[in-house]
Write a protein that holds these residues in place. Structure first.
Motif, PDB file in Angstrom:
ATOM      1  N   ASP A 199      40.738  58.976 -33.942  1.00 49.05           N
ATOM      2  CA  ASP A 199      41.676  57.880 -34.151  1.00 49.05           C
ATOM      3  C   ASP A 199      41.862  56.992 -32.922  1.00 49.05           C
ATOM      4  OD1 ASP A 199      43.119  59.563 -32.542  1.00 49.05           O
ATOM      5  OD2 ASP A 199      44.751  59.916 -33.955  1.00 49.05           O
ATOM      6  N   ASP A 200      41.258  57.361 -31.780  1.00 47.02           N
ATOM      7  CA  ASP A 200      41.344  56.502 -30.602  1.00 47.02           C
ATOM      8  C   ASP A 200      39.999  55.853 -30.276  1.00 47.02           C
ATOM      9  OD1 ASP A 200      40.062  58.786 -29.801  1.00 47.02           O
ATOM     10  OD2 ASP A 200      41.366  59.211 -28.091  1.00 47.02           O
ATOM     11  N   ALA A 201      39.142  55.718 -31.283  1.00 42.78           N
ATOM     12  CA  ALA A 201      37.860  55.013 -31.133  1.00 42.78           C
ATOM     13  C   ALA A 201      38.010  53.622 -31.738  1.00 42.78           C
ATOM     14  CB  ALA A 201      36.737  55.779 -31.813  1.00 42.78           C
ATOM     15  N   LEU A 202      38.068  52.614 -30.890  1.00 43.36           N
ATOM     16  CA  LEU A 202      38.324  51.237 -31.308  1.00 43.36           C
ATOM     17  C   LEU A 202      37.012  50.480 -31.430  1.00 43.36           C
ATOM     18  CD1 LEU A 202      40.737  49.167 -31.750  1.00 43.36           C
ATOM     19  CD2 LEU A 202      40.292  48.465 -29.386  1.00 43.36           C
ATOM     20  N   VAL A 203      36.732  49.940 -32.606  1.00 47.26           N
ATOM     21  CA  VAL A 203      35.474  49.231 -32.817  1.00 47.26           C
ATOM     22  C   VAL A 203      35.459  47.929 -32.015  1.00 47.26           C
ATOM     23  CG1 VAL A 203      36.281  48.019 -34.897  1.00 47.26           C
ATOM     24  CG2 VAL A 203      33.841  48.392 -34.564  1.00 47.26           C
ATOM     25  N   VAL A 204      34.337  47.637 -31.388  1.00 43.13           N
ATOM     26  CA  VAL A 204      34.151  46.366 -30.695  1.00 43.13           C
ATOM     27  C   VAL A 204      33.885  45.293 -31.750  1.00 43.13           C
ATOM     28  CG1 VAL A 204      32.720  45.109 -29.038  1.00 43.13           C
ATOM     29  CG2 VAL A 204      33.231  47.531 -28.670  1.00 43.13           C
ATOM     30  N   PRO A 205      34.558  44.131 -31.679  1.00 37.83           N
ATOM     31  CA  PRO A 205      34.362  43.093 -32.706  1.00 37.83           C
ATOM     32  C   PRO A 205      32.884  42.774 -32.926  1.00 37.83           C
ATOM     33  CG  PRO A 205      36.187  42.498 -31.272  1.00 37.83           C
ATOM     34  CD  PRO A 205      35.576  43.738 -30.676  1.00 37.83           C
ATOM     35  N   GLY A 206      32.494  42.750 -34.194  1.00 40.24           N
ATOM     36  CA  GLY A 206      31.112  42.448 -34.559  1.00 40.24           C
ATOM     37  C   GLY A 206      30.189  43.640 -34.578  1.00 40.24           C
ATOM     38  N   SER A 207      30.706  44.832 -34.248  1.00 42.98           N
ATOM     39  CA  SER A 207      29.830  45.986 -34.099  1.00 42.98           C
ATOM     40  C   SER A 207      29.329  46.550 -35.421  1.00 42.98           C
ATOM     41  CB  SER A 207      30.538  47.089 -33.301  1.00 42.98           C
ATOM     42  OG  SER A 207      30.623  46.730 -31.948  1.00 42.98           O
ATOM     43  N   LEU A 208      30.061  46.350 -36.512  1.00 41.46           N
ATOM     44  CA  LEU A 208      29.554  46.849 -37.791  1.00 41.46           C
ATOM     45  C   LEU A 208      28.310  46.086 -38.220  1.00 41.46           C
ATOM     46  CD1 LEU A 208      32.722  47.678 -39.922  1.00 41.46           C
ATOM     47  CD2 LEU A 208      31.302  49.168 -38.509  1.00 41.46           C
ATOM     48  N   GLN A 209      28.241  44.814 -37.891  1.00 42.22           N
ATOM     49  CA  GLN A 209      27.018  44.055 -38.161  1.00 42.22           C
ATOM     50  C   GLN A 209      25.872  44.561 -37.296  1.00 42.22           C
ATOM     51  OE1 GLN A 209      27.763  39.869 -37.697  1.00 42.22           O
ATOM     52  NE2 GLN A 209      29.194  39.787 -39.410  1.00 42.22           N
ATOM     53  N   VAL A 210      26.161  44.852 -36.039  1.00 42.40           N
ATOM     54  CA  VAL A 210      25.134  45.409 -35.159  1.00 42.40           C
ATOM     55  C   VAL A 210      24.675  46.768 -35.677  1.00 42.40           C
ATOM     56  CG1 VAL A 210      24.652  46.247 -32.825  1.00 42.40           C
ATOM     57  CG2 VAL A 210      26.006  44.172 -33.139  1.00 42.40           C
ATOM     58  N   LEU A 211      25.623  47.589 -36.129  1.00 43.81           N
ATOM     59  CA  LEU A 211      25.280  48.904 -36.656  1.00 43.81           C
ATOM     60  C   LEU A 211      24.382  48.781 -37.885  1.00 43.81           C
ATOM     61  CD1 LEU A 211      25.600  51.951 -36.516  1.00 43.81           C
ATOM     62  CD2 LEU A 211      27.722  51.724 -37.824  1.00 43.81           C
ATOM     63  N   ASP A 212      24.686  47.833 -38.748  1.00 49.85           N
ATOM     64  CA  ASP A 212      23.837  47.573 -39.915  1.00 49.85           C
ATOM     65  C   ASP A 212      22.415  47.249 -39.475  1.00 49.85           C
ATOM     66  OD1 ASP A 212      23.137  46.898 -42.650  1.00 49.85           O
ATOM     67  OD2 ASP A 212      23.282  44.804 -42.026  1.00 49.85           O
ATOM     68  N   TYR A 213      22.282  46.401 -38.461  1.00 51.66           N
ATOM     69  CA  TYR A 213      20.960  46.016 -37.947  1.00 51.66           C
ATOM     70  C   TYR A 213      20.239  47.226 -37.352  1.00 51.66           C
ATOM     71  CZ  TYR A 213      17.472  44.037 -34.817  1.00 51.66           C
ATOM     72  OH  TYR A 213      16.300  43.764 -34.165  1.00 51.66           O
ATOM     73  N   VAL A 214      20.954  48.040 -36.585  1.00 54.21           N
ATOM     74  CA  VAL A 214      20.345  49.211 -35.957  1.00 54.21           C
ATOM     75  C   VAL A 214      19.857  50.189 -37.016  1.00 54.21           C
ATOM     76  CG1 VAL A 214      20.831  51.246 -34.548  1.00 54.21           C
ATOM     77  CG2 VAL A 214      21.612  49.011 -33.792  1.00 54.21           C
ATOM     78  N   LEU A 233      29.295  50.670 -29.330  1.00 52.79           N
ATOM     79  CA  LEU A 233      29.851  49.922 -30.459  1.00 52.79           C
ATOM     80  C   LEU A 233      31.345  50.209 -30.630  1.00 52.79           C
ATOM     81  CD1 LEU A 233      27.022  50.278 -33.135  1.00 52.79           C
ATOM     82  CD2 LEU A 233      27.305  48.572 -31.344  1.00 52.79           C
ATOM     83  N   PHE A 234      31.813  51.290 -30.013  1.00 49.13           N
ATOM     84  CA  PHE A 234      33.233  51.659 -30.064  1.00 49.13           C
ATOM     85  C   PHE A 234      33.712  51.923 -28.642  1.00 49.13           C
ATOM     86  CE2 PHE A 234      31.882  52.348 -34.320  1.00 49.13           C
ATOM     87  CZ  PHE A 234      32.997  52.169 -35.131  1.00 49.13           C
ATOM     88  N   ARG A 235      34.982  51.613 -28.395  1.00 46.87           N
ATOM     89  CA  ARG A 235      35.598  51.891 -27.104  1.00 46.87           C
ATOM     90  C   ARG A 235      36.605  53.032 -27.267  1.00 46.87           C
ATOM     91  NH1 ARG A 235      34.194  47.788 -23.727  1.00 46.87           N
ATOM     92  NH2 ARG A 235      33.850  45.710 -24.608  1.00 46.87           N
ATOM     93  N   HIS A 236      36.668  53.877 -26.265  1.00 47.21           N
ATOM     94  CA  HIS A 236      37.627  54.982 -26.281  1.00 47.21           C
ATOM     95  C   HIS A 236      38.900  54.516 -25.588  1.00 47.21           C
ATOM     96  CE1 HIS A 236      39.310  58.921 -24.822  1.00 47.21           C
ATOM     97  NE2 HIS A 236      39.159  59.139 -26.100  1.00 47.21           N
ATOM     98  N   ILE A 237      39.989  54.409 -26.335  1.00 46.32           N
ATOM     99  CA  ILE A 237      41.233  53.854 -25.795  1.00 46.32           C
ATOM    100  C   ILE A 237      42.288  54.926 -25.574  1.00 46.32           C
ATOM    101  CG2 ILE A 237      40.836  51.597 -26.829  1.00 46.32           C
ATOM    102  CD1 ILE A 237      42.868  52.373 -29.003  1.00 46.32           C
ATOM    103  N   GLY A 238      41.909  56.188 -25.722  1.00 47.32           N
ATOM    104  CA  GLY A 238      42.892  57.261 -25.647  1.00 47.32           C
ATOM    105  C   GLY A 238      43.403  57.518 -24.240  1.00 47.32           C
ATOM    106  N   MET A 239      44.710  57.491 -24.091  1.00 43.81           N
ATOM    107  CA  MET A 239      45.351  57.884 -22.832  1.00 43.81           C
ATOM    108  C   MET A 239      45.744  59.349 -22.857  1.00 43.81           C
ATOM    109  SD  MET A 239      47.961  54.741 -22.094  1.00 43.81           S
ATOM    110  CE  MET A 239      48.617  54.724 -23.772  1.00 43.81           C
ATOM    111  N   TYR A 240      46.033  59.873 -24.061  1.00 36.67           N
ATOM    112  CA  TYR A 240      46.587  61.220 -24.191  1.00 36.67           C
ATOM    113  C   TYR A 240      45.647  62.087 -25.022  1.00 36.67           C
ATOM    114  CZ  TYR A 240      50.575  58.340 -22.965  1.00 36.67           C
ATOM    115  OH  TYR A 240      51.396  57.424 -22.361  1.00 36.67           O
ATOM    116  N   SER A 241      45.284  63.222 -24.505  1.00 37.15           N
ATOM    117  CA  SER A 241      44.379  64.137 -25.179  1.00 37.15           C
ATOM    118  C   SER A 241      45.175  65.207 -25.913  1.00 37.15           C
ATOM    119  CB  SER A 241      43.429  64.791 -24.170  1.00 37.15           C
ATOM    120  OG  SER A 241      42.704  65.839 -24.772  1.00 37.15           O
ATOM    121  N   THR A 242      44.967  65.302 -27.213  1.00 35.88           N
ATOM    122  CA  THR A 242      45.626  66.360 -27.982  1.00 35.88           C
ATOM    123  C   THR A 242      44.971  67.708 -27.722  1.00 35.88           C
ATOM    124  OG1 THR A 242      44.182  65.890 -29.871  1.00 35.88           O
ATOM    125  CG2 THR A 242      46.307  64.776 -29.814  1.00 35.88           C
ATOM    126  N   LEU A 243      43.715  67.675 -27.297  1.00 37.75           N
ATOM    127  CA  LEU A 243      42.991  68.928 -27.063  1.00 37.75           C
ATOM    128  C   LEU A 243      43.355  69.541 -25.723  1.00 37.75           C
ATOM    129  CD1 LEU A 243      40.820  70.786 -28.280  1.00 37.75           C
ATOM    130  CD2 LEU A 243      39.114  69.461 -27.027  1.00 37.75           C
TER     131      LEU A 243
END
Length: 428
Positions: free
Chosen positions: A217-232, A405-415
């Motif tokens: 839930d702390d993986a933030l998609v970079v704008p436009g990355s789903l199109q890039v993922l489709d291409y990849v 394609l995703f950025r990790h924005i987590g400050m707090y680790s539940t683990l």
């Protein structure tokens, strides 16, 4: 006499070139790079104290996070967005097309969010909720590419207390594993993480997708990355093999990691030989490209076109200068230049670490479920290690898409129950 004159002229030329090289290095490393790179966390010039002044990393991280929360809340409460999301057809977002099939039909991909509450005590009477889920789901919805299902797996031991998951259940499918007397949370955090992952994978497979995109839930998609993922997926997974063999390939025994920690992206001590070779080739490429430009500028501005010889002492010094500058800036920041075009993204052997964002073909997801159900995770054997064992034992290949394609924005680790206090572990 002529020989002595020649030697004197040659000596003067060499001294002049040495002076020019010294000036170049001073300009690059003392005047140009420091003001540019002091804000870049992985650069050798980075200074957290200079960047933040009197603001603590925790306060800065919360400030940036609050800005994203405000944007996500504004997005979901917008009347136009709310009306669109109430339409059942818009429970399907994103698009990965099955180009390997003969009829080229669009195929559904389930985007599954594994989420739980994350709170942090700021004061004895005050808790901070980072609300990652609201931000990350909003970012995927903003991609606005129809045909992929969103599934939210609420893995909180008290599902009703996860207010963002409850709110989003108005628009998307939300499933919970806990909350009744039949299922209780395992004692170990690592085993709970594994069982939650397996549960969410199972629920995702019930939607009968071609691919499952598993997100923390702390993986933030970079704008436009789903199109890039489709291409990849179309060009590097389904239609071609990795590397220089362009034979049509319908074998999708490949897992894609869509986020690699930046400290791994810049390493040269990885156990993956292909990554080392690719990183070295990149580094030499920066040197040759930059050295050529600097040599041309030197010919035009300094030598005034008196000599158009490319290969000279100044050229080789410039190549070394650009290689050192690339190392000083650091590869994670240079990778950002590849976002100019989807054709510049690369697919490299993935390191054995981390699962913020992973794309799995359906067959691989089913096999992974069976494999993980037979494993027990603990402090010495976390989930990502278990997934790596699955990849190696079942003959799969695991690749990383770079830039992330995703950025990790987590400050707090539940683990681990810790807070990231160094800014390089937190992105804006």
């Amino acid at each position: 006499m002529n020989f002595l004159r020649f030697c004197c002229c040659r000596s003067a030329i060499i001294k002049r070139q040495i002076c020019h090289v010294i000036v170049l290095y001073i300009l690059v490393f003392c005047l140009i790079l420091p003001p540019i790179c002091y804000r870049l966390p992985f650069s050798v010039y980075y200074s957290q104290k200079l960047y933040l002044w009197n603001l603590s990393p925790s306060a800065y991280a919360r400030q940036v996070n609050d800005e994203r929360i405000a944007k996500a809340v504004e997005f979901f409460v917008s009347e136009s967005v709310s009306a669109r999301l109430q339409d059942e057809s818009l429970l399907h977002i994103g698009n990965l097309s099955n180009s390997s099939s003969s009829n080229n039909t669009n195929v559904s991909t389930t985007v599954a969010f594994v989420t739980t509450r994350r709170t942090r005590s700021l004061h004895p009477t005050e808790e901070y909720s980072p609300r990652y889920l609201l931000q990350t789901v909003a970012a995927v919805v903003r991609e606005n590419q129809p045909s992929t299902r969103i599934l939210i797996c609420n893995m909180d031991p008290e599902p009703s207390a996860h207010t963002d998951a409850v709110y989003l259940s108005e628009f998307f499918s939300v499933v919970s594993r806990y909350g009744d007397d039949e299922v209780s949370a395992p004692h170990g955090k690592h085993e709970k993480e594994k069982q939650d992952y397996v549960y969410c994978l199972k629920k995702s497979l019930q939607t009968n997708p071609r691919y499952v995109l598993m997100l923390q839930d702390d993986a933030l998609v970079v704008p436009g990355s789903l199109q890039v993922l489709d291409y990849v997926v179309r060009t590097k997974v389904e239609r071609t093999r990795h590397g220089w063999d362009f034979t049509p390939n319908n074998d999708t025994r490949k897992l894609l990691k869509l986020h690699t920690p930046e400290y791994i992206q810049r390493d040269f001590h990885t156990v993956k030989p292909k990554r080392i070779a690719a990183n070295l080739a990149e580094l030499v490429g920066y040197g040759l490209f930059g050295g050529t430009l600097l040599r041309l500028l030197h010919i035009i501005l300094v030598e005034k076109g008196q000599s158009w010889t490319l290969f000279s002492g100044f050229f080789f010094s410039s190549v070394v200068c650009c290689i050192l500058a690339a190392l000083a800036i650091s590869r994670p920041h240079l990778l950002e230049l590849r976002r100019i075009s989807k054709y510049l993204y690369v697919m490299l052997d993935a390191n054995d670490c981390c699962l913020p964002a992973t794309l799995l073909p359906t067959a691989a997801a089913r096999e992974l479920v069976s494999f993980l159900e037979g494993e027990t995770c603990g402090p010495g054997y976390p989930l990502d290690t278990a997934v790596d064992d699955f990849v190696s034992s079942k003959g799969y290949q695991q690749f990383a898409v770079e830039p992330n394609l995703f950025r990790h924005i987590g400050m707090y680790s539940t683990l681990h129950g810790v807070e990231n206090t160094y800014l390089k572990h937190f992105v804006k």
